[in-house]
Design an enzyme around this catalytic site. Structure first.
Site, short mmCIF file in Angstrom:
data_model
loop_
_atom_site.label_atom_id
_atom_site.label_comp_id
_atom_site.label_asym_id
_atom_site.label_seq_id
_atom_site.Cartn_x
_atom_site.Cartn_y
_atom_site.Cartn_z
CG ASP A 9 8.37 -11.07 -1.60
OD1 ASP A 9 7.55 -10.33 -2.15
OD2 ASP A 9 9.59 -11.09 -1.86
CG ASP A 122 5.62 -6.79 -2.13
OD1 ASP A 122 6.37 -5.95 -1.62
OD2 ASP A 122 6.01 -7.65 -2.94
CD GLU A 123 9.78 -7.77 0.62
OE1 GLU A 123 10.49 -7.64 1.64
OE2 GLU A 123 10.21 -7.68 -0.53
#
Length: 381
Positions: A9, A122-123
């Site tokens: 993350d 973003d993960e």
DNA sequence: AAGTTCTTATTAC
DNA sequence: CTAACGGTAATAAGAACTT
């Protein structure tokens, strides 16, 4: 066979990218999101850096309130194009940490086949069971973090555990509390590993809202259900160990299907596979007006725009639709939807336009309130 | 009674 | 006057409707 799952993350992603692109922002509060318009803006905060968090600003907060808390902050618009590009580069780096694909019939069963899942810009999750050891997993995580920092100059936080649930919560918990951050520009940059024998101890003291799937509403319902059986301090957080006092039957009665999965999650059980197979089921667009309006010029020109954009996307992606839903939010945040399912799937933009406008017209005829937002969504095939 | 459609609620990033 | 609250998508549940 026990799995090992890694969740990565990126730290305050959008704002961190902006810091990287603008070194002069170092140490200053940066808020990425809607235009505050001198305190009159109607949007929300997308992401902010840790300096901004010290003022009490956080994601999803109305931008007007963020402005109130820190008018001197650097407010930036969301530059999605840029974040998308950065995301792609990071995912390229992450991908390299998996074994190369083995062309084989029994793909899914092979311990060495690459399993990963991108869940947002973003993960991502990596199934790193092939490493067979948490020590090696830690090693991989360190190397991955280092490479992303060296190549992209961005920090991230990693969680590792026996399944996606634990990996995800571990990453969340690895980020230090915002109040403790200093102005030095320190970043979370965390890593937390929860081995199978640590899962119970890790979960029990956590707030129930740390479990994915429990938001404010469900949290409240669980709190109420618990305080009926035993006296509790009104404002004390409800912890996962409290949640475990509810039987599976009680949870299902209270929350239906969600209760079933929550019973498992409270115990650290999660069999969800790490998989990149994901099918988009609907596409939509919506728009909030600067001011609530009833002006047909304003409303229909925006609606036309939305229809065109969705039509475009259907055309470009070669997709068909059958159900059309129009969303209308009136003054006071009162939100309603109207939908229409066609006889058969189609890609005809004329039909889309006709039906969508019919639905919007119905709204205008039956509700005289000012309009805050309009939207259109199509279920696709 | 079963299947489909419509609407709202909730969650997450 | 007292809350302020974007955009995109998924999922679940129940009501409302057809058949």
């Amino acid at each position: 066979m026990e799995r090992i799952v890694l969740h990565i993350d990126m730290d305050y992603f959008f704002a961190q990218i902006e810091e990287r692109e603008n070194p002069q922002f170092k140490g200053k509060p940066v808020v990425v999101g809607a235009d505050p318009k001198g305190g009159k803006g109607r949007g929300v905060v997308s992401t902010c850096n840790y300096t901004a968090r010290k003022y009490g600003i956080h994601s999803a907060m109305p931008i007007s309130k963020a402005y109130e808390l820190c008018p001197e902050a650097i407010f930036l618009p969301v530059n999605m194009q840029l974040y998308q590009k950065v995301s792609e580069k990071i995912m390229e780096i992450i991908k390299k940490y998996l074994p190369r694909s083995i062309p084989s019939e029994s793909e899914g069963l092979l311990r060495g086949s690459p399993k990963w899942e991108i869940t947002s810009l973003d993960e991502a999750y990596l199934d790193i069971s092939f490493l067979n050891s948490y020590k090696k997993a830690e090693n991989l995580a360190e190397k991955l973090k280092k490479e992303i920092l060296e190549k992209e100059k961005l920090t991230c936080t990693v969680g590792i555990g026996p399944n996606k649930l634990i990996a995800k919560i571990a990453a969340e918990k690895a980020k230090p509390r915002s109040e403790l951050r200093s102005t030095t520009g320190a970043k979370p940059n965390g890593l937390l590993i929860i081995k199978p024998n640590q899962v119970k101890k890790f979960l029990e003291p956590l707030d129930i809202e740390d479990l994915p799937g429990i938001g404010p509403k469900t949290g409240m319902r669980i709190a109420q259900s618990l305080s009926l059986r035993s006296r509790h301090y009104a404002n004390a957080p409800i912890r996962i160990r409290d949640l475990k006092k509810l039987s599976k039957k009680e949870l299902v009665e209270l929350l239906g299907r969600v209760g079933e999965t929550l019973y498992e999650r409270a115990r650290g059980i999660d069999e969800e596979p790490v998989t990149s197979e994901e099918i988009i089921k609907s596409i939509g667009k919506e728009h909030t007006f600067e001011k609530d309006t009833r002006d047909p010029e304003i409303i229909f020109s925006k609606f036309d725009e939305i229809i065109k954009e969705i039509g475009q996307e259907l055309f470009l992606t070669n997709l068909y639709f059958r159900t059309i839903t129009v969303i209308c939010r009136f003054t006071g945040f009162e939100t309603h939807t109207k939908s229409k399912t066609l006889e058969k799937t189609t890609r005809d933009s004329e039909i889309l336009e006709k039906e969508a406008k019919k639905l919007l017209l119905k709204f205008l005829l039956e509700n005289p309130k000012l309009i805050r937002l309009i939207g259109l969504r199509v279920k696709i095939f």
